[in-house]
Write a protein that holds these residues in place. Structure first.
Motif, PDB file in Angstrom:
ATOM      1  N   ASP A 183       0.816  -1.218   0.000  1.00  0.00           N
ATOM      2  CA  ASP A 183       0.000   0.000   0.000  1.00  0.00           C
ATOM      3  C   ASP A 183       0.847   1.264   0.000  1.00  0.00           C
ATOM      4  OD1 ASP A 183      -2.219  -1.602   0.031  1.00  0.00           O
ATOM      5  OD2 ASP A 183      -2.446  -1.566   2.222  1.00  0.00           O
ATOM      6  N   ASP A 184       2.046   1.178   0.580  1.00  0.00           N
ATOM      7  CA  ASP A 184       2.903   2.367   0.625  1.00  0.00           C
ATOM      8  C   ASP A 184       3.717   2.560  -0.653  1.00  0.00           C
ATOM      9  OD1 ASP A 184       4.555   0.233   0.867  1.00  0.00           O
ATOM     10  OD2 ASP A 184       5.556   0.874   2.710  1.00  0.00           O
ATOM     11  N   GLY A 185       3.493   1.689  -1.638  1.00  0.00           N
ATOM     12  CA  GLY A 185       4.167   1.837  -2.923  1.00  0.00           C
ATOM     13  C   GLY A 185       5.447   1.035  -3.081  1.00  0.00           C
ATOM     14  N   THR A 186       5.913   0.397  -2.017  1.00  0.00           N
ATOM     15  CA  THR A 186       7.133  -0.412  -2.127  1.00  0.00           C
ATOM     16  C   THR A 186       6.840  -1.690  -2.896  1.00  0.00           C
ATOM     17  OG1 THR A 186       6.672  -1.460  -0.006  1.00  0.00           O
ATOM     18  CG2 THR A 186       8.064   0.505   0.023  1.00  0.00           C
TER      19      THR A 186
END
Length: 369
Positions: free
Chosen positions: A85-88
């Motif tokens: 969800d944080d883009g990682t």
């Protein structure tokens, strides 16, 4: 090794096949909130080559294709499995263990008791097998020090040695046959006749080599068997024609007329004698399978040698026997002795340098005498 100029084909054999395995644990799947199907789907969807259609131009059609197939373990490790969800990004190497190794087949190859791999260097087309062998041996000798101490390169099962041995057998047998023909015919008939009958051996061999080259047949260890086999048959027809010409000349027919008459008398028996021998080898040219290829490689040199031997004894030999100079520098017998001595020196010499020295010495002795 493929970068060497003399080597065109080289392959690794007797080793386990390469295999890239991906090991995923349950703990890693739970920690990253993934399922096994998701990991498998990511690998399946990101490691493949896809066709992209075609573009038609004035010069032809261009095919488009995206190349995304992973080939090495590190390429598989960089495949993206999911995104948090944080883009990682979560890569395959973060959730699994990628092993770039060999298949577990139980196969093992050892040489001198040590694990080994076999690099097979093959001949392609009309390449010289001796040149390939020399290039490989040079590469092996120069590679010492380039690899770790526990890695060694060794030449094994060099097929060029068989070719060299058979070439040496052919040359030795041919020289011995020349000496025997010269000695026997010079003693019982005439030295001049012995010289030209013996010349039929190299003429037939060289003619057969030329014909095989035109037919696209290479000279290898198998075809040399045919040359060795036919070597004892090459002068049979020439001896018969030479003896018949000698008899005709002794009967008073004259030098040229006697040679022509002698060749004419034995034309039919000599021709059919050679043809019956050829007929025994012709069916070998039409055999199939691996055995058929082997038999054809043996039969082709035999047939070519016999054909040129027949031409030589009927066309070339009578002309030589019919034109003999009245006087020779060393005399007729001296020329025969010189030829026998030179051939004997070549046969008995250990190497080329010794052979040249013996030939020069014999020539000096004969001229001085």
């Amino acid at each position: 090794m493929l970068a060497l100029p003399a080597i065109t084909r080289a392959s690794v054999a007797n080793v386990r096949p390469y295999e890239i395995s991906v090991e995923v644990s349950d703990a890693s799947l739970q920690r990253n909130r993934l399922t096994f199907d998701q990991v498998a789907g990511a690998i399946r969807g990101n490691s493949l080559d896809l066709p992209g259609g075609a573009i038609k131009t004035d010069r032809g059609e261009l095919l488009l294709r995206t190349q995304g197939q992973a080939e090495r373990g590190e390429e598989f490790g960089r495949i993206e499995v999911t995104t948090r969800d944080d883009g990682t990004r979560v890569l395959l190497e973060d959730v699994a263990r990628v092993v770039d190794g060999f298949a577990d087949t139980g196969q093992e190859f050892r040489f001198d008791g040590r694990p080994a791999a076999l690099v097979r260097v093959s001949q392609v087309g009309s390449q010289d097998l001796r040149e390939i062998s020399a290039e490989v041996r040079r590469y092996v000798s120069e590679s010492r020090g380039k690899y770790p101490e526990d890695v060694t390169l060794t030449v094994w099962n060099d097929q060029s040695s068989l070719l060299v041995d058979r070439l040496a057998t052919l040359i030795d047998s041919g020289l011995q046959g020349l000496v025997l023909v010269l000695v026997v015919l010079a003693l019982f008939l005439r030295p001049h006749l012995a010289l030209w009958v013996a010349a039929g051996i190299p003429i037939a061999l060289l003619g057969a080599v030329f014909l095989l080259f035109c037919l696209g047949v290479s000279i290898d260890a198998i075809s040399l068997i045919g040359f060795i086999l036919v070597l004892g048959l090459l002068v049979d027809d020439a001896v018969v024609v030479g003896e018949s010409a000698y008899v005709a000349q002794r009967e008073g027919a004259g030098q040229l007329a006697g040679a022509i008459e002698g060749a004419r008398r034995v034309f039919v028996p000599v021709t059919f004698g050679v043809l019956t021998t050829v007929a025994a080898f012709v069916p070998m040219l039409f055999l199939t399978g691996v055995a058929g290829q082997f038999m054809a490689a043996v039969a082709a040199p035999v047939i070519c040698c016999l054909a040129f031997s027949l031409i030589e004894c009927h066309v070339i030999l009578p002309l030589h026997l019919g034109h003999r100079p009245d006087s020779m520098p060393l005399g007729e017998f001296g020329i025969a002795v010189l030829a026998v001595a030179v051939l004997a020196a070549v046969v008995l010499a250990a190497d080329v340098r010794d052979a040249i020295g013996l030939v020069v010495g014999v020539l000096c002795l004969v001229v001085a005498a």
